[in-house]
Design a protein around this motif. Sequence first.
Motif, PDB file in Angstrom:
ATOM      1  N   GLY A 162       0.777  -1.228   0.000  1.00  0.00           N
ATOM      2  CA  GLY A 162       0.000   0.000   0.000  1.00  0.00           C
ATOM      3  C   GLY A 162       0.809   1.279   0.000  1.00  0.00           C
ATOM      4  N   LEU A 163       2.130   1.161   0.078  1.00  0.00           N
ATOM      5  CA  LEU A 163       3.009   2.327  -0.041  1.00  0.00           C
ATOM      6  C   LEU A 163       3.851   2.186  -1.308  1.00  0.00           C
ATOM      7  CD1 LEU A 163       4.375   2.783   3.609  1.00  0.00           C
ATOM      8  CD2 LEU A 163       2.371   3.868   2.554  1.00  0.00           C
ATOM      9  N   THR A 164       4.357   3.297  -1.821  1.00  0.00           N
ATOM     10  CA  THR A 164       5.246   3.237  -2.978  1.00  0.00           C
ATOM     11  C   THR A 164       6.631   2.764  -2.551  1.00  0.00           C
ATOM     12  OG1 THR A 164       6.066   5.503  -2.728  1.00  0.00           O
ATOM     13  CG2 THR A 164       4.017   5.187  -4.000  1.00  0.00           C
ATOM     14  N   GLN A 165       7.418   2.348  -3.522  1.00  0.00           N
ATOM     15  CA  GLN A 165       8.787   1.930  -3.221  1.00  0.00           C
ATOM     16  C   GLN A 165       9.579   3.065  -2.580  1.00  0.00           C
ATOM     17  OE1 GLN A 165      10.436   0.330  -6.861  1.00  0.00           O
ATOM     18  NE2 GLN A 165       8.931  -1.315  -6.971  1.00  0.00           N
ATOM     19  N   LYS A 187       3.150  -1.265  -5.548  1.00  0.00           N
ATOM     20  CA  LYS A 187       2.604  -1.033  -4.209  1.00  0.00           C
ATOM     21  C   LYS A 187       2.966  -2.134  -3.214  1.00  0.00           C
ATOM     22  CE  LYS A 187       0.554   2.930  -4.746  1.00  0.00           C
ATOM     23  NZ  LYS A 187      -0.881   3.148  -4.613  1.00  0.00           N
ATOM     24  N   GLN A 188       4.009  -2.925  -3.524  1.00  0.00           N
ATOM     25  CA  GLN A 188       4.488  -3.907  -2.552  1.00  0.00           C
ATOM     26  C   GLN A 188       6.013  -3.924  -2.560  1.00  0.00           C
ATOM     27  OE1 GLN A 188       4.854  -8.659  -2.114  1.00  0.00           O
ATOM     28  NE2 GLN A 188       2.742  -7.983  -2.415  1.00  0.00           N
ATOM     29  N   ALA A 192       0.215   2.416   5.155  1.00  0.00           N
ATOM     30  CA  ALA A 192       0.316   1.079   4.564  1.00  0.00           C
ATOM     31  C   ALA A 192      -0.889   0.235   4.960  1.00  0.00           C
ATOM     32  CB  ALA A 192       1.595   0.389   5.024  1.00  0.00           C
ATOM     33  N   LYS A 243      -0.039  -7.433 -10.703  1.00  0.00           N
ATOM     34  CA  LYS A 243       0.057  -6.098 -10.124  1.00  0.00           C
ATOM     35  C   LYS A 243       1.129  -5.233 -10.782  1.00  0.00           C
ATOM     36  CE  LYS A 243      -1.376  -7.903  -5.621  1.00  0.00           C
ATOM     37  NZ  LYS A 243      -0.914  -8.311  -4.276  1.00  0.00           N
TER      38      LYS A 243
END
Length: 316
Positions: free
Chosen positions: A143-146, A168-169, A191, A295
């Motif tokens: 749910g967060l960007t790299q 997002k993983q 997240a 994804k």
Amino acid sequence: MAKYAFLFPGQGAQVPGMMKDVCDAFPESAKVLDEVSAIWGKDVKKLMWEADAAELSRSDNSQMAITASSIAVMKALESKGIKADAAMGFSLGEFPALYAAGVLSFEDVIKVVAKRGSIMQAVCEQIAKENEGHAPGMSAVIGLTQDQVKEIASKCDNVYAANMNSPKQTVMSGTFDGLTQAENLCKEAGARRALRLAVAGPFHCPLMQRAADEFEKAIADVTFNDPVIPLFSNVTGKQATSGTEIKKNAVLHLTNPVLWTSEEKVLYDMMKASGEEWKVLETGVGKVLNGLWIKSEIAEGLECTSVNTAETINEL
């Protein structure tokens, strides 16, 4: 006639009972496990089918079980006339990919994985001992960007962004206490999940430098050939063409992030540019790579099929 790209899963995909139905259905697959056991000196069938999850998750066990499983599926596919025309592996999965691409012989890939698993398990145990018995590990952040995960990891001691799985993983590696702090910060940042993984150590980050040093010595005399089919590297995120480069990257692999999203795009672009029909197969236990492919945001119109049971092999 379609061409096939084989994607090989990594450590963490192991599950008790893995590949039993495949080996029952395909003599070629059962033979692989017998040959692995003869080279390794341990009964890999007994490990895969009788060990509990805790024993199976040790690096010195899971790495061999997953490698053997991937090659067993590959041999079952070959018995049906399906062979790899391109290969890439996620983390440990790079090693069955090296075998599929002709970089390592069967005997050498089993010996190399045995050394790698043993070295990594010992270093993980050393790190745990240095941290009051708290085992190091890895956590998947969803749910967060790299970039967000990289920034959070940089604020924590001994935590690193290790696997670039999808937009997002991202997976972090670190010490037990460092990961606990980072997981909490990720959740505070929005997240959806920050989940500790079933692996034995903090892979693909500088905490594994001792393992990398030992592994470099262990493979010094092993021949790495140039690949005979397109092969892709976790370390560079690009196609690898030289056995010399691949051997160097096999060592860097232990301390460097897995650039999986970059690899997926390079593979996808190569397949599209060829003008030929391609099929993508997750060749081995689990469905993790299938999920990441979906994804990836680049694979619309080109599915990845998980091939991990006798039924899924026979459906091809």
